[in-house]
Motif scaffolding. Sequence first.
Motif, PDB file in Angstrom:
ATOM      1  N   UNK A 319       0.874  -1.036  -0.014  1.00  0.00           N
ATOM      2  CA  UNK A 319       0.072   0.076  -0.017  1.00  0.00           C
ATOM      3  C   UNK A 319       0.887   1.231   0.128  1.00  0.00           C
ATOM      4  N   UNK A 320       2.050   1.253   0.911  1.00  0.00           N
ATOM      5  CA  UNK A 320       2.845   2.312   0.878  1.00  0.00           C
ATOM      6  C   UNK A 320       3.631   2.365  -0.361  1.00  0.00           C
ATOM      7  N   UNK A 321       4.048   1.611  -1.051  1.00  0.00           N
ATOM      8  CA  UNK A 321       4.611   1.627  -2.204  1.00  0.00           C
ATOM      9  C   UNK A 321       3.917   2.310  -3.378  1.00  0.00           C
ATOM     10  N   UNK A 322       2.537   1.798  -3.496  1.00  0.00           N
ATOM     11  CA  UNK A 322       1.618   2.345  -4.376  1.00  0.00           C
ATOM     12  C   UNK A 322       1.425   3.931  -4.163  1.00  0.00           C
ATOM     13  N   UNK A 323       1.010   4.147  -2.595  1.00  0.00           N
ATOM     14  CA  UNK A 323       0.578   5.545  -2.447  1.00  0.00           C
ATOM     15  C   UNK A 323       1.642   6.484  -2.734  1.00  0.00           C
ATOM     16  N   UNK A 324       3.123   6.054  -2.132  1.00  0.00           N
ATOM     17  CA  UNK A 324       4.077   6.993  -2.297  1.00  0.00           C
ATOM     18  C   UNK A 324       5.086   7.039  -3.598  1.00  0.00           C
ATOM     19  N   UNK A 325       4.751   6.089  -4.533  1.00  0.00           N
ATOM     20  CA  UNK A 325       5.580   5.733  -5.759  1.00  0.00           C
ATOM     21  C   UNK A 325       7.048   5.311  -5.414  1.00  0.00           C
ATOM     22  N   UNK A 326       7.163   4.411  -4.482  1.00  0.00           N
ATOM     23  CA  UNK A 326       8.369   3.704  -4.106  1.00  0.00           C
ATOM     24  C   UNK A 326       8.614   2.754  -4.946  1.00  0.00           C
ATOM     25  N   UNK A 327       9.984   2.676  -5.438  1.00  0.00           N
ATOM     26  CA  UNK A 327      10.365   1.537  -6.326  1.00  0.00           C
ATOM     27  C   UNK A 327      10.781   0.066  -5.602  1.00  0.00           C
ATOM     28  N   UNK A 328      11.360   0.307  -4.509  1.00  0.00           N
ATOM     29  CA  UNK A 328      12.044  -0.828  -4.014  1.00  0.00           C
ATOM     30  C   UNK A 328      11.744  -1.142  -2.578  1.00  0.00           C
ATOM     31  N   UNK A 329      11.341  -1.984  -2.096  1.00  0.00           N
ATOM     32  CA  UNK A 329      10.844  -2.374  -0.878  1.00  0.00           C
ATOM     33  C   UNK A 329      11.848  -2.420   0.108  1.00  0.00           C
ATOM     34  N   UNK A 330      13.251  -2.480  -0.168  1.00  0.00           N
ATOM     35  CA  UNK A 330      14.252  -2.473   0.588  1.00  0.00           C
ATOM     36  C   UNK A 330      14.607  -1.173   1.212  1.00  0.00           C
ATOM     37  N   UNK A 331      13.866  -0.093   0.709  1.00  0.00           N
ATOM     38  CA  UNK A 331      14.178   1.244   1.148  1.00  0.00           C
ATOM     39  C   UNK A 331      13.808   1.376   2.471  1.00  0.00           C
ATOM     40  N   UNK A 332      12.641   0.737   2.756  1.00  0.00           N
ATOM     41  CA  UNK A 332      11.852   0.772   4.143  1.00  0.00           C
ATOM     42  C   UNK A 332      12.708   0.191   4.922  1.00  0.00           C
ATOM     43  N   UNK A 333      13.889  -0.632   4.898  1.00  0.00           N
ATOM     44  CA  UNK A 333      14.357  -1.082   5.983  1.00  0.00           C
ATOM     45  C   UNK A 333      15.916  -0.782   6.039  1.00  0.00           C
ATOM     46  N   UNK A 334      16.224   0.052   5.269  1.00  0.00           N
ATOM     47  CA  UNK A 334      17.633   0.173   5.018  1.00  0.00           C
ATOM     48  C   UNK A 334      18.063   1.710   5.965  1.00  0.00           C
ATOM     49  N   UNK A 335      17.149   2.187   6.767  1.00  0.00           N
ATOM     50  CA  UNK A 335      17.121   3.368   7.672  1.00  0.00           C
ATOM     51  C   UNK A 335      18.206   4.390   6.847  1.00  0.00           C
ATOM     52  N   UNK A 336      17.961   4.659   5.591  1.00  0.00           N
ATOM     53  CA  UNK A 336      18.845   5.860   4.960  1.00  0.00           C
ATOM     54  C   UNK A 336      17.822   6.922   5.380  1.00  0.00           C
ATOM     55  N   UNK A 337      18.545   7.921   6.219  1.00  0.00           N
ATOM     56  CA  UNK A 337      17.950   9.057   6.588  1.00  0.00           C
ATOM     57  C   UNK A 337      17.385  10.080   5.576  1.00  0.00           C
ATOM     58  N   UNK A 338      17.950   9.915   4.318  1.00  0.00           N
ATOM     59  CA  UNK A 338      17.550  10.696   3.095  1.00  0.00           C
ATOM     60  C   UNK A 338      16.312  10.328   2.598  1.00  0.00           C
ATOM     61  N   UNK A 339      15.958   8.778   2.689  1.00  0.00           N
ATOM     62  CA  UNK A 339      14.767   8.529   2.466  1.00  0.00           C
ATOM     63  C   UNK A 339      13.650   8.789   3.344  1.00  0.00           C
ATOM     64  N   UNK A 340      14.117   8.359   4.645  1.00  0.00           N
ATOM     65  CA  UNK A 340      12.986   8.538   5.530  1.00  0.00           C
ATOM     66  C   UNK A 340      12.337  10.042   5.816  1.00  0.00           C
ATOM     67  N   UNK A 341      13.542  10.898   5.627  1.00  0.00           N
ATOM     68  CA  UNK A 341      13.197  12.245   5.713  1.00  0.00           C
ATOM     69  C   UNK A 341      12.143  13.009   4.749  1.00  0.00           C
ATOM     70  N   UNK A 342      11.741  12.152   3.790  1.00  0.00           N
ATOM     71  CA  UNK A 342      10.816  12.621   3.001  1.00  0.00           C
ATOM     72  C   UNK A 342       9.361  12.423   3.387  1.00  0.00           C
ATOM     73  N   UNK A 343       9.185  11.582   4.612  1.00  0.00           N
ATOM     74  CA  UNK A 343       7.890  11.476   4.624  1.00  0.00           C
ATOM     75  C   UNK A 343       7.251  12.056   6.060  1.00  0.00           C
TER      76      UNK A 343
END
Length: 343
Positions: A319-343
Amino acid sequence: MRDKIREIEKSAVEEITLAVDADALEKARVKYLGRKGLVTELFKNMSGVSPADRAEIGKLINALKETVSKALDEKTPVLSGGSDSGAQKTDITLPGIIREIGRLHPISKTIEEICGVFISLGFKVVEGPEIENEHYNFEALNIPLEHPSRDAFDTFYLNDKWLLRSHTSPVQARFMETNKPPFAIIIPGKVYRPDATDASHSFMFHQIEGLVVSDNIRFSDLKGALTLFARQMFGENTRMRFRPSFFPFTEPSAEVDISCILCSGDAAQRAPHKCSLCGGKGWIEILGAGMVNPKVFRNVGYNPEKVTGFAFGMGVERIAILKYGITDIRMFFENDIRFLRQF
Ligand code: DAH
């Protein structure tokens, strides 16, 4: 003498108050309290005071000395760091220390959003254990012994009996065993499957399970609840499609699609360039659902002649991938602050 003391006090306090830097302050200190300073002079002149007045004048001069010392002490830290003091001066032009405010992880945010829609419909949030036994993960849900998901290769077994739950559905059975209908519950949580990690698979992900049981629940209630959910999540114009499917714990079962959120399933958009999200199909699968299988009711001690219900299960990451247009599920679990900061 008294007038002189008052005059000196007035001018000393004024000079100290108006001192703009440590130099000026030091000058004032020397002028009043220094060896040849004005206050020191007063003490020296005490010999000329009549013995009758001496005690009183002495007190006044002492008080003056104290007032001046105090004024100097109070002003010193304010001006510290003056040209010759060597102490550190506060640079008020430096940017302040920015304290970053934390935020919810996109998965937590999506869980809250999904649960919020169902809470507004009167659902209650319920949770269950991540370490589950075979009975609740499979048997209670009418999943037969020969079902592939019961194979060790399809599930994380801890020993013969206990495993990491492969879905949130076992909480359905746990809840029904200890509660009586009518109820409407929503069950968020982590689930585990030994999938090789890639852009769309993770060995751990999140699901949200829904279960409504009462005496006259129909398939149209399921459709109504899910349609409302999809519209709130993906927009008012979202359309739904229910495809016949199979799950051991529901009968009948359906796989539920929404109209593609990128191309809206619009035929004109689909040809000649195929939509990158739905591949031109116009639909995207979002969850599994169905009417609770009477066998499941019997397994938890309910009378299937008296109660009916619907259930559904969806993947939060999907659902999150669809809603936010994310292309890779691994991004949720890598804890890259640059990714997480966007939400
Ligand atoms: N448990 C299913 C899975 O993990 C999802 C699911 C499908 C849950 C249908 C349900 C349901 O409650 O009715 O694939």
